[in-house]
Design a protein around this motif. Sequence first.
Motif, PDB file in Angstrom:
ATOM      1  N   THR A  12       4.408  89.842 -16.974  1.00  0.00           N
ATOM      2  CA  THR A  12       5.526  90.763 -17.676  1.00  0.00           C
ATOM      3  C   THR A  12       5.793  92.096 -17.235  1.00  0.00           C
ATOM      4  N   GLU A  55      16.847  83.372 -13.396  1.00  0.00           N
ATOM      5  CA  GLU A  55      16.461  83.957 -14.945  1.00  0.00           C
ATOM      6  C   GLU A  55      14.745  84.079 -15.018  1.00  0.00           C
ATOM      7  N   TYR A  56      14.381  84.585 -15.937  1.00  0.00           N
ATOM      8  CA  TYR A  56      12.923  84.747 -16.049  1.00  0.00           C
ATOM      9  C   TYR A  56      12.610  84.701 -17.353  1.00  0.00           C
ATOM     10  N   VAL A  57      11.564  83.595 -17.833  1.00  0.00           N
ATOM     11  CA  VAL A  57      11.114  83.694 -19.228  1.00  0.00           C
ATOM     12  C   VAL A  57       9.540  84.005 -19.176  1.00  0.00           C
ATOM     13  N   MET A  58       9.202  84.853 -20.106  1.00  0.00           N
ATOM     14  CA  MET A  58       7.891  85.133 -20.366  1.00  0.00           C
ATOM     15  C   MET A  58       7.355  84.460 -21.267  1.00  0.00           C
ATOM     16  N   PRO A 108       4.574  83.659 -24.111  1.00  0.00           N
ATOM     17  CA  PRO A 108       5.085  82.215 -24.769  1.00  0.00           C
ATOM     18  C   PRO A 108       6.336  82.323 -24.978  1.00  0.00           C
ATOM     19  N   PHE A 109       7.150  80.996 -24.916  1.00  0.00           N
ATOM     20  CA  PHE A 109       8.657  81.067 -25.299  1.00  0.00           C
ATOM     21  C   PHE A 109       8.835  80.142 -26.414  1.00  0.00           C
ATOM     22  N   ASP A 110       9.760  80.099 -27.204  1.00  0.00           N
ATOM     23  CA  ASP A 110      10.127  78.943 -27.893  1.00  0.00           C
ATOM     24  C   ASP A 110      11.543  78.489 -27.477  1.00  0.00           C
ATOM     25  N   ILE A 127      14.832  80.648 -27.169  1.00  0.00           N
ATOM     26  CA  ILE A 127      14.548  81.418 -25.817  1.00  0.00           C
ATOM     27  C   ILE A 127      14.813  80.630 -24.537  1.00  0.00           C
ATOM     28  N   LYS A 163      17.922  80.942 -22.044  1.00  0.00           N
ATOM     29  CA  LYS A 163      17.668  81.591 -20.665  1.00  0.00           C
ATOM     30  C   LYS A 163      18.211  80.380 -19.646  1.00  0.00           C
ATOM     31  N   GLN A 174      20.944  78.665 -20.178  1.00  0.00           N
ATOM     32  CA  GLN A 174      22.358  78.931 -20.100  1.00  0.00           C
ATOM     33  C   GLN A 174      22.660  79.915 -19.553  1.00  0.00           C
TER      34      GLN A 174
END
Lengths: 130, 276
Positions: free
Chosen positions: A85, A100-103, A105-107, A110, A114, A116
């Motif tokens: 992060t 794009e970038y997902v940190m 934990p995600f749901d 999100i 992300k 899209q």
Amino acid sequence: MSTCLIVDDSRVIRKVARRILEALDYDVAEAADGVEALAVCNATMPEAVLLDWYMPVMDGLEFLRRLRALPEGEAVTVVVCSSETEIERIGQALAAGADEYVMKPFDTDILHAKIQEAAHFRESRLREAA
Amino acid sequence: MSVVRRDHLLFLTELLAERAGQTLAPDRLFVIESRLSPLARREGFASVAALVEAIKGGAEPRLAQAAAEALVDPESSFFRDRAPFAQFRDLILPAMARARSGKPVRVWSAGCGTGQEAYSLAIAAEHAETRTPGMSVELTATDFAEAALEKARAGLYTHFEVQRGLPIRQLVEHFERADDLWRASPRLRTRLRWGRVNHAAELPEIGRFDVVFCRYMLKDFEPGRRIAALQSLARCITPGGVLIMGEGESPLDIGAAFRQPTGARGLFQRVAAEAA
């Protein structure tokens, strides 16, 4: 139906992500490291890749650089998904070619947003390049 | 799950209408217990019923405000619905800047909640200013809820919150790490002027604006209060200025104060007072 390749060495993460992506109407493929993922892409290029960073054999960013060098690799939407992060580290993933970038934990919301966002970003980048 | 007493339900319905203009829709009744329980615990009450009794007794007026704030839908995300913000950056701001001939374009985020909309507007304004030399945008953001405004002013958000709607490049460009949280950059924070405004009551002297974002705030208002709130908003918008609302929202039923340009979804233009 669009295809999304999930690349993660954790079977649990792959399972969670698969459930979310299938609910979003993606046809899902899986790979456990960068080498496996490249083999999948060489056989059938997916529309999107959800990519873990740290994996054995070949890590996510190395895979990403090699993917972008493939003939159809520039058109693929890539979302890096990691527990990193720090801004500097996120910047490295973007420099390697992530959309794009997902940190973690995600749901579901999100991940949906992300993917899209990433597709939108990739489209505009390809339009600018054309 | 305990059931909220009927007299408490009526009392809370009235409280929410008075403090926030909103109705307690029957399908939202289940939230009363879950939203008020943390407040009751924090304030040392044995139950939500005991908290409501204390508010009714009027011993601590701040509890009434805190209860109303807790009952309001906290839904918020950055760049919600995306398109209105692109339209704001690419079309509305350049047009308003031309119309204002060099004077600042005044923008108001009405019902800003915890600030995601306001920071989204600040980011969009900064991009527009970079592309258009001489453009200057002033941003005001208001909400009825003190707790939400406090969070908005601090500009601090969790990983989950920043991942709702904020593209990663904008997160990296406009936010910084603050321990486990993300904080809006000082540059963004100093752009915004915050204030407390209750749209269910007479509006304070807040000035006039060229662009007002009022999205999804009035959808749960009582019909009469909604019309009064829209009429008040209309008086705060310069002729030719615009009101941006959420999906399915419209101010066209309040009279001739606004018109909707063809094809402009969610955008309503203020008609000059003499024409309205």
